[in-house]
Design an enzyme around this catalytic site. Structure first.
Site, PDB file in Angstrom:
ATOM      1  CB  THR A 204      -0.958   0.040   1.204  1.00  9.69           C
ATOM      2  OG1 THR A 204      -0.202   0.127   2.423  1.00  9.69           O
ATOM      3  CG2 THR A 204      -1.855  -1.201   1.246  1.00  9.69           C
ATOM      4  CB  VAL A 253      -6.286   4.940  -0.773  1.00 10.79           C
ATOM      5  CG1 VAL A 253      -7.781   4.934  -0.420  1.00 10.79           C
ATOM      6  CG2 VAL A 253      -5.862   6.317  -1.266  1.00 10.79           C
ATOM      7  CG  HIS A 254      -3.397   1.668   4.150  1.00 10.47           C
ATOM      8  ND1 HIS A 254      -2.048   1.542   3.923  1.00 10.47           N
ATOM      9  CD2 HIS A 254      -3.531   2.638   5.092  1.00 10.47           C
ATOM     10  CE1 HIS A 254      -1.389   2.388   4.696  1.00 10.47           C
ATOM     11  NE2 HIS A 254      -2.249   3.064   5.413  1.00 10.47           N
ATOM     12  CG  ASP A 255      -8.847  -0.162   4.278  1.00  5.04           C
ATOM     13  OD1 ASP A 255      -9.533   0.437   5.121  1.00  5.04           O
ATOM     14  OD2 ASP A 255      -7.819  -0.813   4.591  1.00  5.04           O
TER      15      ASP A 255
END
Ligand code: RIB
Ligand code: CA
Length: 322
Positions: A204, A253-255
């Site tokens: 990420t 925006v990891h997710d």
């Protein structure tokens, strides 16, 4: 045919972007969203999830999940986290996750059935194997597996997990937040036998977006474009101040990367079958330990150590601006 997916979220800022991108992607059919405590309390993560669905105009059912990890809080010393740096502007703390998203309070309620009951009672009835995209602590799945692993796993094709980190951590010297919050649940998921694809901080942090992307996003005509741009810009501000990435004006925006991977697995790079185990207790509490040896233990998951930043950023903008 769209892939049936269940999102398991601790809505927070990047979870919100992930939910919007998943709902906007024709390749996915979001059949349900399960909430869990993590970034914020279960009340807040559930309310924030409902607010995002209202913004999108979606009536996807929301199932409220676990309010605390499996066992971690029985040992108070395990909660001690590293001293946190903060970003104060004009006397106000700027957080990467606000308590409540800057959206109107939701008029909806979560379903009366809990997330764990949904996983055990309703998922087996779904017409085809589902994909779970878990982007918060894995407590809901850990509890469901503890109650009846077979009931849960029989109709789950794969699990994408935003969590962990090998050369990058965030909540402690050894761990990433989602896994740090509930290490035991994470180990249960590793052990459960359903194929898992891990999207850790190593990936990420390569797949960051910049303020040039959010400027483009603001030109979008969808009612969520401005909210998404503002949300990502706040993440960029905090990253620049407290967790700088490879270039300024950049944020993770990891997710959303886990959602992208469920659609385009090739967004992940250096993604191979690896042996993963989860540190439990002590200095390694929540660590994702990937066996680096030339002759490692038997692989038990796919674990990515990189990502294609341009592919991710263009996918994200095309999804949110579609
Ligand atoms: O460490 C990043 C992860 O922790 C993300 O899922 C973020 O939303 C928080 O849950
Ligand atoms: Ca999250």
């Amino acid at each position: 045919m769209a892939k049936k997916v269940i999102l398991d979220v601790d809505t927070g800022s990047d979870d919100a972007i992930a939910i919007l991108a998943a709902l906007a992607s024709p390749e996915l059919e979001v059949v349900a969203i399960c909430t869990v405590a993590g970034n914020k309390s279960i009340d807040k993560t559930t309310e924030n999830t409902l607010r995002v669905l209202d913004l999108f105009g979606s009536n996807v059912p929301v199932f409220r999940g676990c309010k605390e990890p499996l066992t971690k809080d029985l040992t108070p010393s395990r909660w001690e986290s590293s001293p946190r740096k903060t970003l104060i502007i004009d006397g106000e703390e700027i957080q990467i996750h606000d308590d409540y998203l800057s959206l109107p309070p939701s008029k909806r309620q979560a379903e009366t059935m809990s997330a764990v009951e949904f996983y055990l009672k309703e998922v087996p009835k779904i017409s085809e194997p589902v994909t779970i995209i878990a982007v918060g602590p894995l407590t809901n799945l850990g509890v469901a597996l503890t109650i009846d692993a077979e009931a849960l796993c029989q109709n789950v094709a794969e699990i994408y997990i935003m969590g962990g980190g090998v050369s990058i951590t965030n909540y402690s010297p050894s761990a990433e937040f989602n896994i740090w919050f509930d290490p035991e649940a994470a180990q249960k998921v590793v052990n459960c036998g359903v194929p898992t694809i891990w999207v850790p901080l190593d990936a990420t942090h390569e797949a960051y977006v910049t303020s040039a992307h959010t400027a483009r996003l603001r030109e979008g005509s969808n009612p969520w474009c401005e909210f998404a741009a503002n949300t990502i810009d706040q993440r960029i501000m905090v990253h620049d101040a407290l967790q700088p990435l490879a270039e300024p004006n950049a944020g993770t925006v990891h997710d959303a990367l886990a959602v992208c991977a469920a659609i385009k697995l090739d967004v992940l790079t250096n993604c191979f079958e690896r042996h993963l185990s989860i540190g439990i207790g002590g200095a390694a509490d929540g660590q994702t330990i990937v066996d680096p040896r030339v002759y490692p233990l038997e692989p038990n998951c796919k674990f990515a150590l990189g990502a294609d930043r341009n592919l991710f950023a263009e996918w994200l903008l095309s999804a949110l601006m579609r």
